[in-house]
Design a protein around this motif. Sequence first.
Motif, PDB file in Angstrom:
ATOM      1  N   ALA A 185      22.022  -1.698  -0.117  1.00 49.65           N
ATOM      2  CA  ALA A 185      23.182  -2.297   0.731  1.00 49.65           C
ATOM      3  C   ALA A 185      24.118  -0.836   0.711  1.00 49.65           C
ATOM      4  CB  ALA A 185      23.870  -3.544   0.133  1.00 49.65           C
ATOM      5  N   ALA A 186      24.822  -1.140   1.989  1.00 47.75           N
ATOM      6  CA  ALA A 186      25.827   0.021   2.099  1.00 47.75           C
ATOM      7  C   ALA A 186      26.753   0.140   1.065  1.00 47.75           C
ATOM      8  CB  ALA A 186      26.835  -0.451   3.344  1.00 47.75           C
ATOM      9  N   GLU A 187      27.413  -0.769   0.401  1.00 47.37           N
ATOM     10  CA  GLU A 187      28.237  -0.551  -0.759  1.00 47.37           C
ATOM     11  C   GLU A 187      27.830  -0.055  -1.968  1.00 47.37           C
ATOM     12  OE1 GLU A 187      27.541  -5.058  -0.585  1.00 47.37           O
ATOM     13  OE2 GLU A 187      27.693  -3.476   1.039  1.00 47.37           O
ATOM     14  N   LEU A 188      26.167  -0.184  -1.966  1.00 49.38           N
ATOM     15  CA  LEU A 188      25.649   0.458  -3.288  1.00 49.38           C
ATOM     16  C   LEU A 188      25.373   1.853  -3.187  1.00 49.38           C
ATOM     17  CD1 LEU A 188      23.401  -2.432  -4.478  1.00 49.38           C
ATOM     18  CD2 LEU A 188      25.012  -1.536  -5.738  1.00 49.38           C
ATOM     19  N   VAL A 189      24.915   2.182  -1.640  1.00 52.09           N
ATOM     20  CA  VAL A 189      24.553   3.523  -1.426  1.00 52.09           C
ATOM     21  C   VAL A 189      25.825   4.407  -1.413  1.00 52.09           C
ATOM     22  CG1 VAL A 189      23.761   5.133   0.697  1.00 52.09           C
ATOM     23  CG2 VAL A 189      22.729   3.110   0.064  1.00 52.09           C
ATOM     24  N   THR A 190      26.962   3.638  -1.036  1.00 56.41           N
ATOM     25  CA  THR A 190      28.256   4.605  -1.174  1.00 56.41           C
ATOM     26  C   THR A 190      28.557   4.879  -2.424  1.00 56.41           C
ATOM     27  OG1 THR A 190      29.271   3.437   1.048  1.00 56.41           O
ATOM     28  CG2 THR A 190      30.571   4.116  -0.516  1.00 56.41           C
ATOM     29  N   ALA A 191      28.438   3.834  -3.399  1.00 56.53           N
ATOM     30  CA  ALA A 191      28.756   4.123  -4.706  1.00 56.53           C
ATOM     31  C   ALA A 191      27.701   5.496  -5.353  1.00 56.53           C
ATOM     32  CB  ALA A 191      28.521   2.919  -5.601  1.00 56.53           C
ATOM     33  N   VAL A 192      26.660   5.209  -5.116  1.00 56.38           N
ATOM     34  CA  VAL A 192      25.490   6.071  -5.636  1.00 56.38           C
ATOM     35  C   VAL A 192      26.028   7.694  -5.031  1.00 56.38           C
ATOM     36  CG1 VAL A 192      23.448   6.758  -5.750  1.00 56.38           C
ATOM     37  CG2 VAL A 192      23.794   4.694  -5.981  1.00 56.38           C
ATOM     38  N   PRO A 246      19.890   3.255   8.742  1.00 56.63           N
ATOM     39  CA  PRO A 246      19.713   4.922   8.349  1.00 56.63           C
ATOM     40  C   PRO A 246      21.018   5.683   7.811  1.00 56.63           C
ATOM     41  CG  PRO A 246      19.039   4.510  10.602  1.00 56.63           C
ATOM     42  CD  PRO A 246      19.293   3.278  10.236  1.00 56.63           C
ATOM     43  N   ASP A 247      21.975   5.147   8.739  1.00 56.36           N
ATOM     44  CA  ASP A 247      23.327   5.773   8.675  1.00 56.36           C
ATOM     45  C   ASP A 247      24.159   5.282   7.378  1.00 56.36           C
ATOM     46  OD1 ASP A 247      22.966   7.212  10.824  1.00 56.36           O
ATOM     47  OD2 ASP A 247      23.770   5.532  12.143  1.00 56.36           O
ATOM     48  N   THR A 248      24.101   4.093   6.889  1.00 57.46           N
ATOM     49  CA  THR A 248      24.713   3.688   5.970  1.00 57.46           C
ATOM     50  C   THR A 248      24.112   3.025   4.648  1.00 57.46           C
ATOM     51  OG1 THR A 248      24.959   1.382   6.844  1.00 57.46           O
ATOM     52  CG2 THR A 248      26.488   2.829   7.474  1.00 57.46           C
ATOM     53  N   GLU A 249      22.393   2.847   4.711  1.00 52.67           N
ATOM     54  CA  GLU A 249      21.794   2.339   3.742  1.00 52.67           C
ATOM     55  C   GLU A 249      20.793   3.129   3.163  1.00 52.67           C
ATOM     56  OE1 GLU A 249      22.649  -2.624   4.519  1.00 52.67           O
ATOM     57  OE2 GLU A 249      20.919  -1.601   5.440  1.00 52.67           O
ATOM     58  N   VAL A 250      21.001   4.596   3.376  1.00 53.39           N
ATOM     59  CA  VAL A 250      19.793   5.522   3.109  1.00 53.39           C
ATOM     60  C   VAL A 250      20.605   6.868   2.619  1.00 53.39           C
ATOM     61  CG1 VAL A 250      17.757   6.762   3.832  1.00 53.39           C
ATOM     62  CG2 VAL A 250      18.080   4.448   4.535  1.00 53.39           C
ATOM     63  N   LEU A 251      20.076   6.951   1.294  1.00 52.91           N
ATOM     64  CA  LEU A 251      20.600   8.234   0.905  1.00 52.91           C
ATOM     65  C   LEU A 251      19.198   9.264   0.364  1.00 52.91           C
ATOM     66  CD1 LEU A 251      23.063  10.011  -0.193  1.00 52.91           C
ATOM     67  CD2 LEU A 251      22.804   8.741  -2.182  1.00 52.91           C
TER      68      LEU A 251
END
Length: 402
Positions: free
Chosen positions: A264-271, A102-107
């Motif tokens: 995945a965390a890298e995709l959530v970071t990009a979005v 929930p901290d890195t893979e949810v937005l």
Amino acid sequence: MAAMTTDWTAREEGPRPLLNRRLAEFGTTIFAEMSALALRTGSINLGQGFPDTDGPEEIREAAVRALRDGRGNQYPPGPGVPELRQAIAEHQQRFHGLVHDPDTEVLVTAGATEAIAAALLALVEPGDEVIALEPYYDSYAACIAMAGGVRVPVTLRPHEQGFRLDLDELRDAVTERTRLLLINTPHNPTGTVLTRDELSAIAALAVERDLLVVTDEVYEHLAFDREHVPLASFPGMRGRTVTISSAGKTFSFTGWKVGWVTAAAELVTAVRSAKQFLTYVSAGPFQYAVAEALRMPDTYFEGLREDLRAKRDLLSEGLAAAGFAVHRPAGTYFVTTDVRPLGESDGFAFCRALPERCGVVAIPNAVFYDHREEGAPFVRFAFCKRVDVLQEAVARLKSLAS
């Protein structure tokens, strides 16, 4: 030195349009036009997909409680309040077996519409091709355009069992310029729910051609005739899929505009990098309420599905009795009909005349197509309304049969 012109629009080729050229093809939406027509004529509005009753009282009270307690009245955290991100992660595991941090893979986003915009703005560069299933939700085309992408439609075509994806056509649409597949299941407007075999083939294609995938799954709890299976659950898809959903359709609070992305965390970071410059944050108190909603018992989700299945059947049977050819949906809020058995061929003209003829408003499916001729005879009706409203609409539409 020559005097500087004060006419900022002056160009050798003439005045520059005020609207960004990428958005030039997008004017006032058909929903605004038809809703205004419904108001002017006093018609029953089966055009826009929103319920005419609120969702569970306990969820509304959870929002009121958050407001009174001062939770969310100021800016919430950019990724969303921790309580909601945790609830989304639990929901994905509970219903789909997908595990997310929930901290890195949810937005959390301002509805699914912002999630779609942020994902495309983040992942698509000018010239990238984006394949979308046609007909498609109207924001898809606009968001691809804003990102500078090139949309490539793959058309769902009618069959006896509803609308179907041609997997060979999908494969042929992929080129060396293809960046992303934009998949919607359960599918608006056709009501198609992609099968496990179809999703497996899409996943295999994405892995083979190293494509990103954005999946719009806002109707995930409204699959009537077959199960909804998230594309992210297939082999090789966990790290290349951005899954989007929202609370509006599941809990009947569409005005709250609470959506989310899981990936995945890298995709959530990009979005998130794109999303933070759109709304930054939104719907603070409502986020706490949706966190409670996502933990509703299974009976709630089953009851919602059964209620809407019965409404689907009521409207579908009424439309068939009125003379339409009906493509009964496997999911969503919508029934797609064919007006040709009524002696019509132009869905636009039919929908614009229908309020005066019958006092009912619908939406022409052609607005959801690049290939307008493919959608010309199809018209969409929404069944997410009270039973008495649907019964009255069916009674009014009976006049078409004569």
